[in-house]
Scaffold this motif. Sequence first.
Motif, PDB file in Angstrom:
ATOM      1  N   LYS A  76       0.831  -1.207   0.000  1.00  0.00           N
ATOM      2  CA  LYS A  76       0.000   0.000   0.000  1.00  0.00           C
ATOM      3  C   LYS A  76       0.864   1.255   0.000  1.00  0.00           C
ATOM      4  O   LYS A  76       0.564   2.239  -0.687  1.00  0.00           O
ATOM      5  N   ALA A  77       1.949   1.220   0.783  1.00  0.00           N
ATOM      6  CA  ALA A  77       2.849   2.374   0.843  1.00  0.00           C
ATOM      7  C   ALA A  77       3.504   2.624  -0.510  1.00  0.00           C
ATOM      8  O   ALA A  77       3.688   3.774  -0.923  1.00  0.00           O
ATOM      9  N   GLN A  78       3.850   1.553  -1.206  1.00  0.00           N
ATOM     10  CA  GLN A  78       4.460   1.690  -2.523  1.00  0.00           C
ATOM     11  C   GLN A  78       3.482   2.330  -3.502  1.00  0.00           C
ATOM     12  O   GLN A  78       3.851   3.179  -4.318  1.00  0.00           O
ATOM     13  N   GLN A  79       2.224   1.937  -3.422  1.00  0.00           N
ATOM     14  CA  GLN A  79       1.198   2.492  -4.312  1.00  0.00           C
ATOM     15  C   GLN A  79       0.938   3.971  -4.013  1.00  0.00           C
ATOM     16  O   GLN A  79       0.720   4.769  -4.915  1.00  0.00           O
ATOM     17  N   ASN A  80       0.992   4.328  -2.734  1.00  0.00           N
ATOM     18  CA  ASN A  80       0.723   5.714  -2.327  1.00  0.00           C
ATOM     19  C   ASN A  80       1.915   6.639  -2.534  1.00  0.00           C
ATOM     20  O   ASN A  80       1.765   7.861  -2.562  1.00  0.00           O
ATOM     21  N   GLY A  81       3.115   6.064  -2.642  1.00  0.00           N
ATOM     22  CA  GLY A  81       4.311   6.871  -2.859  1.00  0.00           C
ATOM     23  C   GLY A  81       4.944   7.344  -1.563  1.00  0.00           C
ATOM     24  O   GLY A  81       4.600   6.896  -0.470  1.00  0.00           O
ATOM     25  N   ARG A  82       5.853   8.294  -1.671  1.00  0.00           N
ATOM     26  CA  ARG A  82       6.607   8.778  -0.514  1.00  0.00           C
ATOM     27  C   ARG A  82       5.692   9.399   0.538  1.00  0.00           C
ATOM     28  O   ARG A  82       4.629   9.927   0.230  1.00  0.00           O
ATOM     29  N   SER A  83       6.170   9.310   1.780  1.00  0.00           N
ATOM     30  CA  SER A  83       5.424   9.867   2.893  1.00  0.00           C
ATOM     31  C   SER A  83       6.391  10.573   3.837  1.00  0.00           C
ATOM     32  O   SER A  83       7.613  10.430   3.713  1.00  0.00           O
ATOM     33  N   ASN A 119       2.732   6.643   6.425  1.00  0.00           N
ATOM     34  CA  ASN A 119       1.816   5.668   5.829  1.00  0.00           C
ATOM     35  C   ASN A 119       2.240   4.217   6.054  1.00  0.00           C
ATOM     36  O   ASN A 119       1.717   3.303   5.410  1.00  0.00           O
TER      37      ASN A 119
END
Length: 301
Positions: A49-56, A78
Motif C-alpha cells: 500500500k505504501a508503494q502504491q501511495n508513494g513517498r510519505s 503511511n
Amino acid sequence: MSLSTPISLKEREEDNSKFVEIQQSQTTCIAAEDPLQNLCLASQEVLKKAQQNGRSKCVKCGGSRMFYCYTCYVPVENVPVEQIPHVKLPLKIDIIKHPNETDGKSTAVHAKLLAPEFVNIYTYPCIPEYEEKDHEVALVFPGPKSVSVKDISFHLQKKSQNSIRGKNDDLDKPSIKRKKTEEQNLNDSKCKDTTLKKIVFIDSTWNQTNKIFTDERLQGLLQVELKTRKTCFWRHQKGKPDTFLSTIEAIYYFLVDYHTDILKEKYKGQYDNLLFFYSFMHQLIKNAKCPGDKETRKLTH
C-alpha cells in the motif's frame, strides 16, 4: 468470416501457450535462484500500500521517504509502526557505519527498525569500547584469521585463557605475590563468562571497509566469517565474490547459524522478519528487471 476464425483461435492458443511457458520459466527461475522465497514473514501488505501511495513524511524529521526514514530509524506516516514486525534477538548487535556510506542505500537500518532494542548503529570514528569485553564480543568480517560460527565459543574461551596467561607473565613481582596473583587470575577465569553477548558488523562498501577494520579498537576482537552464504543483493559490487554479503544479509545469516550451531536449537524462522523490508525490495527490483514481465502483462491484458 469462416476462414478468419481458425486463424484467430490459433493465435490465441499460441499466446496462451507462450504465457504458460513464461510463467513456468519464471517459477523455475525463482525456485532455483531466490533464497528469500521460503521465509516466514509477516504480511507485507502495508508495504504494498505504501508503494502504491508513494513517498510519505517521517514522523520525526518530516523528510520525504519511502517506507522508512533512514536517518531517524522509524517508519514513515503511511507505514504504521504496529504493522511492522518486531524481532527478538539472542544477543546485542553493534553496527559501525562508514561516514561515506549513503544512508538511503544502506540495509543496516533494517535491523534497527525491526529489532530496535537489540541493535545500535554508530558512525565511524565513533566506536564503543570493547577492550575489557573482547571475551564476549566478536566481529563479523572475512579474513585469514576468521573462524566459523560453530567455533566461536572455543576461540572466545581460548582468548580468555591467553589473557589470563598474559597477566601471569609479570616477572617483576616477587614469587609469593606472583603466586597469589596467578591463583586470583585462575579464579577469575573460572568465573568469567565467555558466552558471546555482542556481535559487531561493519556497514560500508567493501572498498571502504579497511579504514574501519584496521582501527585499533577492533583489533582485539575475534573475527567470524560466513563462508557458505551467498548474496542476492541488487547492488552487489563488481569484482567481489558472491559470499560478500550486504549488512542485513550478514546479520540474518549469522543469527541463523548462531541459533543452530551455538544455541543448538532447531531454526523455525525466528529471525526471518529481519528481511521484511529487504525481501520486499528485492522482489520489486527483481520484477522490474525481469524481461518476461512486460510480455506477461501484455499477454494477460
